[in-house]
Design a protein around this motif. Sequence first.
Motif, PDB file in Angstrom:
ATOM      1  N   ALA A  17     -87.745 101.887  79.495  1.00 54.88           N
ATOM      2  CA  ALA A  17     -89.102 101.361  79.322  1.00 54.88           C
ATOM      3  C   ALA A  17     -89.409 100.386  80.453  1.00 54.88           C
ATOM      4  O   ALA A  17     -88.520  99.689  80.952  1.00 54.88           O
ATOM      5  CB  ALA A  17     -89.220 100.663  77.970  1.00 54.88           C
ATOM      6  N   ILE A  24     -90.681  95.956  77.065  1.00 52.77           N
ATOM      7  CA  ILE A  24     -90.518  96.148  75.618  1.00 52.77           C
ATOM      8  C   ILE A  24     -91.217  95.000  74.908  1.00 52.77           C
ATOM      9  O   ILE A  24     -90.861  93.829  75.105  1.00 52.77           O
ATOM     10  CB  ILE A  24     -89.034  96.199  75.222  1.00 52.77           C
ATOM     11  N   PRO A  82     -91.616 100.123  73.025  1.00 52.76           N
ATOM     12  CA  PRO A  82     -91.401 100.346  74.459  1.00 52.76           C
ATOM     13  C   PRO A  82     -92.714 100.680  75.157  1.00 52.76           C
ATOM     14  O   PRO A  82     -93.526 101.462  74.643  1.00 52.76           O
ATOM     15  CB  PRO A  82     -90.428 101.533  74.487  1.00 52.76           C
ATOM     16  N   HIS A 100     -94.342 102.239  78.614  1.00 52.93           N
ATOM     17  CA  HIS A 100     -93.976 103.103  79.734  1.00 52.93           C
ATOM     18  C   HIS A 100     -95.145 103.254  80.696  1.00 52.93           C
ATOM     19  O   HIS A 100     -96.294 103.418  80.260  1.00 52.93           O
ATOM     20  CB  HIS A 100     -93.543 104.479  79.234  1.00 52.93           C
ATOM     21  N   LYS A 130     -89.091 110.095  83.123  1.00 60.41           N
ATOM     22  CA  LYS A 130     -89.958 109.179  82.365  1.00 60.41           C
ATOM     23  C   LYS A 130     -90.537 109.904  81.147  1.00 60.41           C
ATOM     24  O   LYS A 130     -90.561 109.345  80.031  1.00 60.41           O
ATOM     25  CB  LYS A 130     -91.066 108.654  83.268  1.00 60.41           C
ATOM     26  N   VAL A 171     -90.069 108.943  77.132  1.00 61.40           N
ATOM     27  CA  VAL A 171     -91.187 108.769  76.202  1.00 61.40           C
ATOM     28  C   VAL A 171     -91.003 109.672  74.990  1.00 61.40           C
ATOM     29  O   VAL A 171     -91.200 109.250  73.841  1.00 61.40           O
ATOM     30  CB  VAL A 171     -92.525 109.069  76.913  1.00 61.40           C
ATOM     31  N   ALA A 203     -88.384 108.405  72.540  1.00 58.13           N
ATOM     32  CA  ALA A 203     -88.785 107.232  71.767  1.00 58.13           C
ATOM     33  C   ALA A 203     -89.719 107.591  70.617  1.00 58.13           C
ATOM     34  O   ALA A 203     -89.969 106.760  69.732  1.00 58.13           O
ATOM     35  CB  ALA A 203     -89.460 106.213  72.683  1.00 58.13           C
ATOM     36  N   SER A 252     -93.997 104.751  71.239  1.00 54.63           N
ATOM     37  CA  SER A 252     -94.164 104.305  72.620  1.00 54.63           C
ATOM     38  C   SER A 252     -95.635 104.145  72.989  1.00 54.63           C
ATOM     39  O   SER A 252     -96.509 104.877  72.505  1.00 54.63           O
ATOM     40  CB  SER A 252     -93.526 105.300  73.587  1.00 54.63           C
TER      41      SER A 252
END
Length: 414
Positions: free
Chosen positions: A351, A354, A364, A366, A380, A384, A387, A391
């Motif tokens: 991330a 956070i 997180p 991004h 990336k 994502v 998560a 996210s």
Amino acid sequence: MESGKESGVDGQRFAIGGRVVDADDPQLQDLLAQAYEAPGRPRCLCVAGGVEMYVAFHRHFQIKRMPETGDRHHPACPSYEPGPAMSGLGELVGDAVVQLDPARVELHVDFPWARVPGRPGVSREPAEPSEVGRTRRRMSLRALMHFLFERAGFNRWSPGMAGKRNQAVLHKYLMHAAEAVQVKGEPLSNRLYVPEAFSESAKAEQADRRRARLSVLQPHDGRQPLAVVLGEFKGWESTPAGARIWIRHMPDAPLLADARTWARVQRGFAPLFEALDSDGGRGLRLMLAALIRARREHTYEIDLASLMLTSEEWIPLEGVHEAPLVRALVAQGRRFVKPMRYDARTAAGFANAILLDVGAEPVPLHVLSAFMTPIAAQEKRRAVAQAGGRSWVWSTEVPMPRLPEATARVESEI
């Protein structure tokens, strides 16, 4: 790892010796002095059942987070820290980063503490017997810089920090963090120099303290000892032999580099140098970690260097693409932590920040940049997806979406 700065933070409550006290209780020092000698451990009461802490003494008694327990604390707790797997630290724990006891850690680095004249590069020590038959991961100079910034707490932010970070604070906490870090059998603080906040009226005394700190560079037994200077890059100028590099708060002690070394630094860190001249470069800082030796008396030459971009508040950044997010988080008074890359191949799998003020589970954040390489962009997107729906994602080609609403506030005065 611990940040070393959890003690005495408003909003935290502890169970110590059968009593429950707030972090700002006037009797806290007396209770910690008793707990320091007692067999039991205090507990942070940020979650049901509490989380074990330990008591340390450095000028005064401090209550600190036990190693590898950061993610057991509530995200709004000042002692919370994401697990090592959430940053590049996870690749180094156990090999390059070894916890000796709750207060001390040993780092295995890939650079030496001495150079032998006449030999190419810097001298390297033979492998230890314990390394026979396996390759131990070692930490680069960049990772060392990241480790110090994280241990000193500069990758964290909360509203109470606004206006309280300056060169004096940077010097104090980086040097303090280095005291409990062992590198090649000695405290890192013996080999680290972070400039004091420069004072014209005290510049002679400051120069004396700098020379005393760097007296470790005196050659002996045919070896040239090395040390690390960690400060904010100010600029450079050409010299007949190479370059003269200026560090903020060190106006009377430039670092020298031969032409090949400085050309290699400029080439390797070109995106970071360019970041200062970018349209989004307002307020950005460039931190330099330089492994130096004494060319002659009080003349310091760079053997190895690494650079790191930070925000105006010294929050580490991986690139210019993260700057708008960090500025928005600071401006909105949010509480967050910035995962560090260390020696990971790319930071895209982590991330970009956070959020810690959004309830029982951190969120997180991004950032997807159009200038990412295809491989980094793919990593990336994978991060994502892993998560899940919690996210927050921003593609920089479009306006930044609204950040998740804050649901918890704990004022940390680090």
